[in-house]
Each structure stands twice: as structure tokens, then as C-alpha cells.
Design a protein around this motif. Structure first.
Motif, short mmCIF file in Angstrom:
data_model
loop_
_atom_site.label_atom_id
_atom_site.label_comp_id
_atom_site.label_asym_id
_atom_site.label_seq_id
_atom_site.Cartn_x
_atom_site.Cartn_y
_atom_site.Cartn_z
N MET A 1 20.86 34.12 43.93
CA MET A 1 19.94 33.01 43.87
C MET A 1 19.91 32.38 45.25
SD MET A 1 20.05 29.51 41.72
CE MET A 1 18.92 29.86 40.42
N GLU A 2 18.75 31.90 45.60
CA GLU A 2 18.56 31.26 46.89
C GLU A 2 17.71 30.00 46.67
OE1 GLU A 2 15.71 32.60 50.41
OE2 GLU A 2 17.35 34.02 50.06
N ILE A 3 18.14 28.90 47.26
CA ILE A 3 17.37 27.65 47.18
C ILE A 3 17.11 27.18 48.60
CG2 ILE A 3 17.33 25.25 46.42
CD1 ILE A 3 19.17 26.07 44.11
N ALA A 4 15.84 27.01 48.92
CA ALA A 4 15.41 26.54 50.25
C ALA A 4 16.07 27.35 51.36
CB ALA A 4 15.70 25.05 50.39
N GLY A 5 16.15 28.68 51.17
CA GLY A 5 16.69 29.57 52.19
C GLY A 5 18.20 29.67 52.22
N LYS A 6 18.90 28.95 51.33
CA LYS A 6 20.37 28.97 51.29
C LYS A 6 20.83 29.78 50.08
CE LYS A 6 24.46 26.10 51.16
NZ LYS A 6 24.99 24.77 50.92
N GLU A 7 21.66 30.79 50.35
CA GLU A 7 22.19 31.65 49.29
C GLU A 7 23.16 30.84 48.43
OE1 GLU A 7 22.12 35.13 47.24
OE2 GLU A 7 21.04 34.81 49.11
N MET A 8 23.00 30.97 47.12
CA MET A 8 23.85 30.25 46.16
C MET A 8 24.72 31.26 45.41
SD MET A 8 23.04 27.06 46.23
CE MET A 8 22.06 26.45 47.58
N GLU A 9 25.88 30.82 44.97
CA GLU A 9 26.79 31.65 44.18
C GLU A 9 26.58 31.36 42.71
OE1 GLU A 9 29.11 34.02 44.87
OE2 GLU A 9 28.38 34.01 46.94
N GLY A 10 26.22 32.36 41.91
CA GLY A 10 26.10 32.21 40.46
C GLY A 10 25.12 31.14 40.03
N LEU A 11 25.42 30.54 38.88
CA LEU A 11 24.56 29.48 38.34
C LEU A 11 24.85 28.19 39.08
CD1 LEU A 11 24.87 30.23 34.54
CD2 LEU A 11 22.96 30.77 36.05
N VAL A 12 23.81 27.50 39.44
CA VAL A 12 23.96 26.25 40.18
C VAL A 12 23.09 25.17 39.53
CG1 VAL A 12 24.70 27.21 42.39
CG2 VAL A 12 22.28 27.09 41.86
N ASP A 13 23.33 24.93 38.25
CA ASP A 13 22.54 23.95 37.51
C ASP A 13 22.62 22.56 38.10
OD1 ASP A 13 22.05 26.06 35.86
OD2 ASP A 13 23.21 25.29 34.17
N ASP A 14 23.72 22.26 38.78
CA ASP A 14 23.90 20.90 39.29
C ASP A 14 23.48 20.75 40.75
OD1 ASP A 14 25.91 22.48 40.32
OD2 ASP A 14 27.49 20.98 40.04
N ILE A 25 15.13 33.88 42.58
CA ILE A 25 16.14 34.44 41.70
C ILE A 25 15.94 35.95 41.65
CG2 ILE A 25 17.03 34.49 39.34
CD1 ILE A 25 15.88 31.63 39.04
N ARG A 26 17.01 36.69 41.95
CA ARG A 26 16.95 38.15 41.90
C ARG A 26 17.68 38.62 40.65
NH1 ARG A 26 17.38 36.45 46.62
NH2 ARG A 26 19.42 36.71 47.51
N THR A 27 17.08 39.53 39.92
CA THR A 27 17.68 40.05 38.70
C THR A 27 18.04 41.52 38.88
OG1 THR A 27 15.56 40.68 37.73
CG2 THR A 27 16.34 38.44 37.30
N THR A 28 18.76 42.08 37.92
CA THR A 28 19.20 43.47 38.01
C THR A 28 18.11 44.47 37.73
OG1 THR A 28 19.83 43.51 35.70
CG2 THR A 28 21.53 42.86 37.27
N GLY A 29 17.01 44.05 37.20
CA GLY A 29 15.92 44.96 36.88
C GLY A 29 15.21 44.50 35.63
N GLY A 30 14.08 45.11 35.38
CA GLY A 30 13.26 44.65 34.28
C GLY A 30 13.66 45.17 32.93
N GLY A 31 14.37 46.30 32.89
CA GLY A 31 14.59 46.89 31.57
C GLY A 31 13.23 47.24 30.98
N GLY A 32 13.10 47.27 29.70
CA GLY A 32 11.80 47.51 29.12
C GLY A 32 11.90 48.03 27.71
N TRP A 33 10.77 48.06 27.07
CA TRP A 33 10.69 48.57 25.69
C TRP A 33 10.51 50.07 25.72
CZ3 TRP A 33 12.12 45.46 22.00
CH2 TRP A 33 11.98 44.09 22.18
N GLY A 34 11.27 50.74 24.90
CA GLY A 34 11.13 52.18 24.78
C GLY A 34 11.87 52.93 25.86
N SER A 35 11.86 54.21 25.73
CA SER A 35 12.55 55.07 26.68
C SER A 35 11.75 55.20 27.97
CB SER A 35 12.73 56.47 26.06
OG SER A 35 13.22 57.36 27.04
#
Length: 112
Positions: A1-14, A25-35
Motif C-alpha cells: 500500500m502506498e499513500i501520497a507516494g509513501k510506502e506503507m506496511e500492511g493495514l494502516v487504518d489509523d 493498493i496492490r493485490t495478489t491478483g484477480g482470481g476469478g470465476w471458473g477455471s
């Protein structure tokens, strides 16, 4: 996760954000329905042309064999037959799931 150009560690709700801050926010991938092996090889080839999927990703993730811009139909059918897992899963969690789940390829609830 990055906020205003600054890399954040994990969840930063506060972490405070300002109006106009870009949150990325970067995720591991989209996954998807079906094979992924049921996806139309022409759609996978289009994704490769558009830079959304690499040639290695087309081969390893979708079982699509490409020879330049041409789809090797026979090679694709043979590869998909070898790669297709047993069982009938209605949800594909994507290639990052095994790492996040401690090595499991899918969740029990993915089976029909």
C-alpha cells in the motif's frame, strides 16, 4: 500500500490522509470465476497483446500456447488437459493464493 507516494506496511487504518492524497493498493491478483483453462484462448492472446498477461503467464496460468501472435490450438488443448486439476472448482483464487494460504491451492468452499 502506498499513500501520497509513501510506502506503507500492511493495514494502516489509523494513518491520516489529506484531501487529494493518492492511495494505491496492490493485490495478489484477480482470481476469478471458473477455471482459467476454460478461458477463450483468443481472449488470453488479446491480453498478451495488450500487455495485461505475459507469454509465460498465458502458458502457465491459462494453458495457452502461443507462437508469436498465433495460438497453437493442439498444443493448448494438450497442455490444458495436463494442467487441469481434478474436481470441479467454481472459483479460482489466482496464483498468489498458495503463498498467502500456506501452500493450499484452493479453499474447501471452492469445490462444487
Amino acid at each position: 500500500m502506498e499513500i501520497a507516494g509513501k510506502e506503507m506496511e500492511g493495514l494502516v487504518d489509523d494513518h491520516p490522509v489529506q484531501a487529494g492524497d493518492l492511495i494505491r493498493i496492490r493485490t495478489t491478483g484477480g482470481g476469478g470465476w471458473g477455471s482459467p483453462y476454460d478461458r477463450d484462448p483468443r481472449a488470453v492472446a488479446a491480453d498478451v497483446r495488450d500487455g495485461k498477461v505475459s507469454i509465460a503467464g498465458a502458458l502457465g496460468d491459462y494453458g495457452v500456447v502461443l507462437d508469436g501472435d498465433r495460438i497453437d490450438e493442439q498444443g493448448t488443448a494438450e497442455l490444458r488437459a495436463r494442467l487441469r486439476p481434478p474436481g470441479d472448482r467454481f472459483f479460482d483464487r489466482g496464483p498468489g493464493y498458495a503463498k498467502l494460504s500456506g501452500g493450499r491451492a484452493h479453499a474447501e468452499v471452492d469445490e462444487l
